[in-house]
Write an enzyme that holds these catalytic residues in place. Sequence first.
Site, PDB file in Angstrom:
ATOM      1  N   ARG A 150       0.870  -1.172   0.000  1.00 45.94           N
ATOM      2  CA  ARG A 150       0.000   0.000   0.000  1.00 45.94           C
ATOM      3  C   ARG A 150       0.911   1.228   0.000  1.00 45.94           C
ATOM      4  NH1 ARG A 150      -2.060  -3.368   4.268  1.00 45.94           N
ATOM      5  NH2 ARG A 150      -4.143  -4.193   3.823  1.00 45.94           N
ATOM      6  N   LYS A 174      -1.859  -2.044   8.212  1.00 46.29           N
ATOM      7  CA  LYS A 174      -3.026  -1.452   8.854  1.00 46.29           C
ATOM      8  C   LYS A 174      -3.142  -1.939  10.292  1.00 46.29           C
ATOM      9  CE  LYS A 174      -6.119  -0.505   4.966  1.00 46.29           C
ATOM     10  NZ  LYS A 174      -7.445  -0.793   4.385  1.00 46.29           N
ATOM     11  N   HIS A 243      -2.771   2.416  -6.529  1.00 51.94           N
ATOM     12  CA  HIS A 243      -3.321   1.199  -5.926  1.00 51.94           C
ATOM     13  C   HIS A 243      -3.549   0.110  -6.973  1.00 51.94           C
ATOM     14  CE1 HIS A 243      -4.620  -0.378  -2.090  1.00 51.94           C
ATOM     15  NE2 HIS A 243      -5.696  -0.908  -2.642  1.00 51.94           N
ATOM     16  N   ARG A 246      -0.976  -2.605  -6.743  1.00 57.96           N
ATOM     17  CA  ARG A 246      -1.236  -3.621  -5.713  1.00 57.96           C
ATOM     18  C   ARG A 246      -2.211  -4.669  -6.248  1.00 57.96           C
ATOM     19  NH1 ARG A 246      -1.204  -4.578  -0.124  1.00 57.96           N
ATOM     20  NH2 ARG A 246      -3.201  -5.100   0.842  1.00 57.96           N
ATOM     21  N   HIS A 269      -3.818  -8.777   4.419  1.00 62.02           N
ATOM     22  CA  HIS A 269      -5.266  -8.769   4.634  1.00 62.02           C
ATOM     23  C   HIS A 269      -5.600  -9.509   5.925  1.00 62.02           C
ATOM     24  CE1 HIS A 269      -6.249  -8.229   0.068  1.00 62.02           C
ATOM     25  NE2 HIS A 269      -6.022  -7.085   0.677  1.00 62.02           N
ATOM     26  N   TYR A 278      -9.746 -11.208  -5.656  1.00 55.73           N
ATOM     27  CA  TYR A 278      -8.791 -11.238  -6.764  1.00 55.73           C
ATOM     28  C   TYR A 278      -8.941 -12.491  -7.610  1.00 55.73           C
ATOM     29  CZ  TYR A 278      -6.582  -7.241  -4.568  1.00 55.73           C
ATOM     30  OH  TYR A 278      -6.347  -5.999  -4.040  1.00 55.73           O
TER      31      TYR A 278
END
Length: 307
Positions: A150, A174, A243, A246, A269, A278
């Site tokens: 990211r 994150k 993005h 990614r 994730h 995906y």
Amino acid sequence: MDPEQLYTAFVNELEHRDLGEKTIRAYSNDIRQYMKKYHDQDSLSPQSFRTYVGEMLASNLKASTIQRRIISLKLYVNFLVEHHWIAAFDFKTLRFHRNRRLPRVLSRFEIQKLLQCLYDEQETAKTSFMNREAVRNTAIIELLICTGLRIGELSLMNVDDINQHSWTFIVQGKGSKERILYVSSLETRKAIRQYLRVRAKFDPQDSALFVNKFGLRLSIWSIENVFYKYRDISHISSQATAHYLRHSFATELLNNGADLRVVQELLGHASITTTQIYTEIATVDKVNALRQYNMRNMIQINSRLLQ
């Protein structure tokens, strides 16, 4: 407490949760936006919550914005309920279903054009400063393509995070979750080494890996602008954002046979459900299946129109 004091207490609690700075700012701004419309005690009534959501649904706001604002409001109301400032409220009545959008990706050809543009600029740079910026920008885009980071994670990277012996580096993801990634591409390694040799000439003010012309850490917006510059010069999709790199990274891994769980860990994730989207755009298995098993491939028609 009055609504303003409740808001301040809520923001203080958010800052002590395991949330990223950007997420905290978004939730805080969402509640501030709500309070602009409902700024008295009525702002804490179920009717106000429903009215607010109804107004958003009737507006031209993006579905993603509506969904986030509902999440913010839910957090705020749960906070107030937990502290006994309002009565319990059933948020099922505010459920909002967002239409799922598939991730947008760049083709290999587009990524090749993007990289070629970066390396061409290094060769044609007219001043030493322009060359240093081109070298830095090449390392930025190379790292995004090679690792699927990211841009916020890239911005937070420090020089000491990269181990040039093992070519692994620590990522602050994150919610302050850390993971380790590996720079597998020899070309990307060369780009990083080249940048590290000229980084000192930017006069860095701290340990940030990527710095601007003033020696300060590159922000998320600066990294986005780096991408936009070369996107436009290379004439790839004008809708592309950083993005997309990614998304392209994840899709190509799955197309080439990578395990879904491994891709989940590489992307950082929390849930594999996020990664599974995906598989919707990973086309290799689908193309092979259609080539091999599609009934239409096995039906022959004799017609001059098909000759």
